[in-house]
Design a protein around this motif. Sequence first.
Motif, PDB file in Angstrom:
ATOM      1  N   ALA A 129       1.096   4.040  -2.866  1.00  0.00           N
ATOM      2  CA  ALA A 129       0.950   5.465  -2.545  1.00  0.00           C
ATOM      3  C   ALA A 129       2.166   6.232  -3.014  1.00  0.00           C
ATOM      4  N   LYS A 130       3.364   5.613  -2.811  1.00  0.00           N
ATOM      5  CA  LYS A 130       4.609   6.258  -3.250  1.00  0.00           C
ATOM      6  C   LYS A 130       4.617   6.411  -4.769  1.00  0.00           C
ATOM      7  N   ASP A 180       2.054  11.751  -9.541  1.00  0.00           N
ATOM      8  CA  ASP A 180       1.492  13.096  -9.361  1.00  0.00           C
ATOM      9  C   ASP A 180       2.584  14.153  -9.489  1.00  0.00           C
ATOM     10  N   GLN A 182       2.033   6.501  -6.696  1.00  0.00           N
ATOM     11  CA  GLN A 182       0.999   7.465  -7.060  1.00  0.00           C
ATOM     12  C   GLN A 182       1.501   8.892  -6.830  1.00  0.00           C
ATOM     13  N   LEU A 183       2.194   9.110  -5.712  1.00  0.00           N
ATOM     14  CA  LEU A 183       2.761  10.429  -5.427  1.00  0.00           C
ATOM     15  C   LEU A 183       3.830  10.791  -6.452  1.00  0.00           C
ATOM     16  N   ARG A 195       0.829  -1.189   0.000  1.00  0.00           N
ATOM     17  CA  ARG A 195       0.000   0.000   0.000  1.00  0.00           C
ATOM     18  C   ARG A 195       0.874   1.254   0.000  1.00  0.00           C
ATOM     19  N   LEU A 196       1.951   1.240   0.747  1.00  0.00           N
ATOM     20  CA  LEU A 196       2.879   2.368   0.788  1.00  0.00           C
ATOM     21  C   LEU A 196       3.576   2.529  -0.559  1.00  0.00           C
TER      22      LEU A 196
END
Length: 117
Positions: free
Chosen positions: A8-9, A15, A11-12, A4-5
Motif C-alpha cells: 500500500a505504501k 500514486d 502504491q501510494l 500489505r502495508l
Amino acid sequence: EATRLNVAKDQLQNDKTRITTKGEFLNEQVEQYVIEIDKLNSIINSIEKEMVVLRRKYEQAVETRNFTGTQLIDRNDELCILWEKANIQEKLLKKGEDAMLARAEEIRGLRVDLHEA
C-alpha cells in the motif's frame, strides 16, 4: 500485514510520484499557455495600433475625396457657365456676321443702283 502495508505504501508512493509528475507537466503547460497568451496579446496590440493608423489614413482619404468632389462640382458649374457664355458669344457672332453680310449686300445693291443712275 506488513507486506500489505508495504504494498500500500509503495502504491501510494507511486500514486504520489505519478500525480507530482502530472502536476509538473500541467504547470509547464500552463506556463506555455501564459507565454502564448502574452504573444497573442502583443500581436493584438500591434494590430490595433496599425488599425488606428489605417483609420486615420482612411478618414484623411475620405476628407480629401470629399473636398476634391466638391471642387469637381464647382469646376463643372464654372465650365457650364463658360460653355453658356461661349454659346451666347457664338450666337452674337453669327448675328453680327449675318448683319454684316446683309449690309454688304445692301451696299452692293446701292452701288449697282448708283452706277445705273
